[in-house]
Design an enzyme around this catalytic site. Structure first.
Site, mmCIF file in Angstrom:
data_model
loop_
_atom_site.group_PDB
_atom_site.id
_atom_site.type_symbol
_atom_site.label_atom_id
_atom_site.label_comp_id
_atom_site.label_asym_id
_atom_site.label_seq_id
_atom_site.Cartn_x
_atom_site.Cartn_y
_atom_site.Cartn_z
ATOM 1 N N LEU A 285 -14.633 6.383 -4.782
ATOM 2 C CA LEU A 285 -13.237 5.981 -4.657
ATOM 3 C C LEU A 285 -12.920 4.726 -5.464
ATOM 4 O O LEU A 285 -13.652 3.737 -5.411
ATOM 5 C CB LEU A 285 -12.925 5.712 -3.184
ATOM 6 C CG LEU A 285 -11.524 5.186 -2.872
ATOM 7 C CD1 LEU A 285 -10.496 6.265 -3.152
ATOM 8 C CD2 LEU A 285 -11.433 4.722 -1.422
ATOM 9 N N HIS B 165 -7.349 11.909 -2.166
ATOM 10 C CA HIS B 165 -6.989 10.603 -2.701
ATOM 11 C C HIS B 165 -6.810 10.768 -4.207
ATOM 12 O O HIS B 165 -7.631 11.406 -4.867
ATOM 13 C CB HIS B 165 -8.093 9.582 -2.414
ATOM 14 C CG HIS B 165 -7.688 8.160 -2.605
ATOM 15 N ND1 HIS B 165 -7.415 7.632 -3.848
ATOM 16 C CD2 HIS B 165 -7.493 7.153 -1.725
ATOM 17 C CE1 HIS B 165 -7.083 6.362 -3.712
ATOM 18 N NE2 HIS B 165 -7.116 6.042 -2.438
ATOM 19 N N HIS C 39 -10.668 12.994 0.608
ATOM 20 C CA HIS C 39 -10.883 11.645 1.113
ATOM 21 C C HIS C 39 -10.889 11.543 2.632
ATOM 22 O O HIS C 39 -11.711 10.824 3.200
ATOM 23 C CB HIS C 39 -9.799 10.732 0.547
ATOM 24 C CG HIS C 39 -9.920 9.300 0.920
ATOM 25 N ND1 HIS C 39 -11.036 8.537 0.633
ATOM 26 C CD2 HIS C 39 -9.063 8.453 1.569
ATOM 27 C CE1 HIS C 39 -10.861 7.305 1.069
ATOM 28 N NE2 HIS C 39 -9.680 7.234 1.655
ATOM 29 N N ARG D 257 -2.048 10.886 6.071
ATOM 30 C CA ARG D 257 -2.283 9.503 6.484
ATOM 31 C C ARG D 257 -1.848 8.541 5.395
ATOM 32 O O ARG D 257 -2.131 8.755 4.217
ATOM 33 C CB ARG D 257 -3.774 9.264 6.779
ATOM 34 C CG ARG D 257 -4.084 7.810 7.123
ATOM 35 C CD ARG D 257 -5.533 7.621 7.496
ATOM 36 N NE ARG D 257 -6.449 7.761 6.382
ATOM 37 C CZ ARG D 257 -6.716 6.797 5.495
ATOM 38 N NH1 ARG D 257 -6.085 5.628 5.548
ATOM 39 N NH2 ARG D 257 -7.604 7.015 4.526
ATOM 40 N N PHE E 272 0.847 -1.186 0.000
ATOM 41 C CA PHE E 272 0.000 0.000 0.000
ATOM 42 C C PHE E 272 0.882 1.234 0.000
ATOM 43 O O PHE E 272 2.069 1.177 0.337
ATOM 44 C CB PHE E 272 -0.940 -0.008 1.218
ATOM 45 C CG PHE E 272 -2.406 0.051 0.851
ATOM 46 C CD1 PHE E 272 -3.015 -1.020 0.218
ATOM 47 C CD2 PHE E 272 -3.173 1.172 1.121
ATOM 48 C CE1 PHE E 272 -4.363 -0.976 -0.125
ATOM 49 C CE2 PHE E 272 -4.515 1.219 0.781
ATOM 50 C CZ PHE E 272 -5.108 0.144 0.158
ATOM 51 N N GLN F 204 -6.682 15.389 3.285
ATOM 52 C CA GLN F 204 -6.089 14.462 2.323
ATOM 53 C C GLN F 204 -6.952 14.292 1.078
ATOM 54 O O GLN F 204 -8.144 14.010 1.180
ATOM 55 C CB GLN F 204 -5.881 13.088 2.952
ATOM 56 C CG GLN F 204 -5.221 12.094 2.004
ATOM 57 C CD GLN F 204 -4.880 10.786 2.688
ATOM 58 O OE1 GLN F 204 -5.723 9.905 2.787
ATOM 59 N NE2 GLN F 204 -3.653 10.665 3.162
ATOM 60 N N ARG G 121 -0.193 9.555 -0.800
ATOM 61 C CA ARG G 121 -1.349 10.133 -1.491
ATOM 62 C C ARG G 121 -1.191 11.624 -1.742
ATOM 63 O O ARG G 121 -1.652 12.137 -2.766
ATOM 64 C CB ARG G 121 -2.613 9.869 -0.670
ATOM 65 C CG ARG G 121 -3.014 8.410 -0.653
ATOM 66 C CD ARG G 121 -4.140 8.154 0.321
ATOM 67 N NE ARG G 121 -4.563 6.754 0.252
ATOM 68 C CZ ARG G 121 -5.489 6.221 1.046
ATOM 69 N NH1 ARG G 121 -6.081 6.961 1.970
ATOM 70 N NH2 ARG G 121 -5.818 4.949 0.925
ATOM 71 N N GLU H 110 -6.940 2.284 -3.436
ATOM 72 C CA GLU H 110 -5.505 2.183 -3.619
ATOM 73 C C GLU H 110 -5.067 0.752 -3.896
ATOM 74 O O GLU H 110 -3.994 0.511 -4.464
ATOM 75 C CB GLU H 110 -4.809 2.708 -2.357
ATOM 76 C CG GLU H 110 -3.352 3.037 -2.518
ATOM 77 C CD GLU H 110 -2.890 3.978 -1.420
ATOM 78 O OE1 GLU H 110 -1.965 3.605 -0.692
ATOM 79 O OE2 GLU H 110 -3.470 5.079 -1.298
#
Length: 582
Positions: free
Chosen positions: A242, A232, A353, A388, A116, A230, A285, A245
């Site tokens: 979304l 995304h 996000h 994050r 990730f 944040q 991100r 990821e």
């Protein structure tokens, strides 16, 4: 009528249910109320797709997970909280396994993990690409075992009750009937999620309107690090839905209009001068979203009716991998874009996000206000710092939901109600009832619908506090938000009914969002540096001398704001460069 419980939990998603279970396990004598404006299985946790991070493989370690998290957060994380988090994350995910969560498996039976963004090792557990769905189901079904957990489904909390600085309950109304009640408690835990809906283009569900953040802020608790929003990098155009990821973790590529993997042209924090081709799509991100803006400025994105996009290419993965590990991605693309990722490119663009900021808590979920706790995205402990890392949010709500539940249970076990029937509390309840019944439901006329105010607020946030900000854009946004607060007070409500009055709910949500939006803009205006998701074009460098500190914003009794900057807790990892990759 006054309802009473030992612990009231506001929000029925992952953090709320984990907190409720922790309270019930800590002291079975305690009465727990879970108050949620939606049925718990409609909470936004259900939408989390990619997975949950926890070090479990022999080639991984807790220290490596902690370092990745701290570096990914651009050194603004509370390192003591991060160390506790990475230690307890595997324990929580194994506990979920024992409760019935169907983690995906390797052929030899071990729990499967995938890479990730921003993480140097494969440590993200997953259940295909429906991880949040299975996690929330598991928590909900487990909560049903405990008779002392009572649910108030489709009740909306509008106020925290405070007596002499101590939180002692809430005011809420039942959406079905419109009846307004006080629910007193020895402890209150906020688990209401984030506030992405203050922006126009977001992965967040319509329910994520910053309710808990605004409740705490209005009651006198500080919000922390609200400037860090944040984006995304892969949301579907128009809907904002979304594309997880996990699609890039399984090998998806981001390409521009020329079919070129453009991320190799940008500094993503890789150790080598250029990102490694096999892993560059798994950069942090914030860096990927910023690269999109630069591509758009160079004219290398694709123009669509819903704005500029690039493409996510999964075609080389093949149908077997997509249908086994990314079935929901394929379903979303077919349903909302009429695109089959097995054979076609997926249009994507950055989309709001997650909020790194939230209600200020300690490592146990306690806020500075006695009797008030928070966990999940509504809270800021802070393990996420300025950015994050993907797949840290699900274990965060488990770890800190459990910690907040345990701390609230310990507090409630020794506390007395005391103030539940006090004159000050009764006066607050009556004031709130008058506000709802007279000031809102009884409002006649009005200059404009609340939808007009909401749309302008969202446009203001996107224009002034987006991926890149400046002092000028933030100051302009602050002025517009102040004017919108005034316009909201005279906006009209046309529905005066009591039963499922969605316009009333929308008005209350907008009121909360306006307060939260102001904290985001004000905090961003005063942080004169660029760090993580907060990028100031007029202050492009990170400034550890002035801003290696969290921001705390308070609302004073007269409505004014004040800021504090407590230093970041550093245990073992002094600030350095952000580096990811092997």
């Amino acid at each position: 009528m006054t309802l009473s419980h030992d612990v009231v939990i506001v929000g029925g998603g992952g953090a709320g249910l984990r907190a409720a279970i922790a309270v019930a396990e800590s002291d079975p004598r305690l009465s727990v109320a879970v108050v949620s404006k939606v049925y718990p299985m409609r909470s936004h946790t259900v939408s989390a797709e990619g997975g949950a991070a926890a070090a479990i493989r022999s080639d991984d370690s807790l220290d490596e997970h902690a370092h990745d998290t701290i570096s990914g957060g651009d050194w603004l994380c509370d390192q003591a909280a991060v160390e506790a988090f990475v230690k307890e994350a595997p324990e929580e995910l194994l506990r979920l396994e024992h409760w019935g969560c169907p983690w995906s498996r390797e052929p030899d039976g071990r729990v499967a993990v995938r890479p990730f963004g921003g993480m140097r090792k494969m440590r993200t557990w997953f259940a295909a690409d429906k991880t949040g769905f299975h996690l929330l189901h598991t928590l909900f079904q487990t909560s049903l075992k405990y008779e002392r957990i009572d649910r108030y489904d489709e009740w909306y909390v509008t106020k925290l009750l405070v007596d002499d600085g101590r939180v002692c309950g809430v005011v809420a109304f039942e959406l079905m009937s419109g009846r307004i009640e006080a629910i007193t408690a020895k402890a209150v835990i906020l688990c209401t999620g984030g506030c992405g809906r203050v922006f126009p283009f977001t992965t967040n569900a319509a329910i994520k309107t910053g309710d808990g953040m605004a409740l705490a802020y209005r009651a006198g608790a500080p919000l922390k690090d609200m400037e860090f929003v944040q984006y995304h990098p892969t949301g579907l155009p128009f809907t904002g839905i979304l594309i997880t990821e996990a699609a890039r973790a399984e090998g998806g590529w981001l390409i521009n209009k020329d079919g070129y993997r453009y991320l190799q042209d940008y500094d993503l924090g890789t150790p080598s001068p250029k990102p490694v081709l096999r892993s560059m799509e798994l950069g942090p991100r914030d860096r990927l979203s910023q690269a999109f803006v630069k591509e758009a400025e160079k004219g290398r994105t694709v123009d669509t009716p819903h704005g500029q996009v690039v493409h996510l290419d999964l075609r080389h993965l093949g149908s077997t991998v997509i249908d086994t590990k990314l079935p929901f991605v394929r379903e979303l693309c077919l349903s909302y874009e009429h695109v089959d990722p097995v054979r076609e490119l997926i249009p994507v663009r950055p989309v709001v996000h997650y909020m790194m900021g939230g209600v200020h808590t300690d490592i146990h979920g306690a806020t500075p206000m006695e009797g008030l706790y928070a966990a999940g995205e509504v809270a800021c402990v802070s393990i996420n710092g300025a950015n994050r890392l993907g797949s840290n949010s699900l274990p965060e709500l488990l770890v800190f939901g459990a910690r907040a539940g345990q701390a609230a249970a310990a507090f409630a076990s020794t506390a007395v109600h005391g103030a539940q029937g006090g004159a000050a509390v009764r006066a607050q309840v009556e004031d709130e009832r008058r506000r709802l019944e007279h000031d809102l439901l009884g409002r006649d006329g009005g200059k404009e619908p609340i939808s007009a105010v909401r749309e302008e607020m969202q446009a203001t946030m996107e224009d002034g506090a987006g991926i890149y900000r400046s002092g000028e854009s933030l100051a302009r946004a602050a002025d517009r938000l102040h004017a919108l607060q005034e316009r909201f007070r005279t906006a009209r409500l046309e529905d005066h009914s009591r039963t499922f009055n969605t316009e009333l709910v929308a008005a209350l949500e907008l009121s909360f969002m306006l307060d939260v939006a102001e904290t985001i803009v004000h905090s961003a205006l005063l942080r004169e540096e660029s760090r993580g998701a907060h990028q100031r074009t007029d202050f492009p460098a990170r400034d550890d001398d002035r801003f290696l500190a969290s921001s705390l914003i308070y609302r004073n009794a007269d409505g004014s704001r004040q800021m504090e900057y407590p230093p970041v807790t550093i245990t073992r990892w002094p600030p350095g460069e952000r580096v990811y990759g092997r």
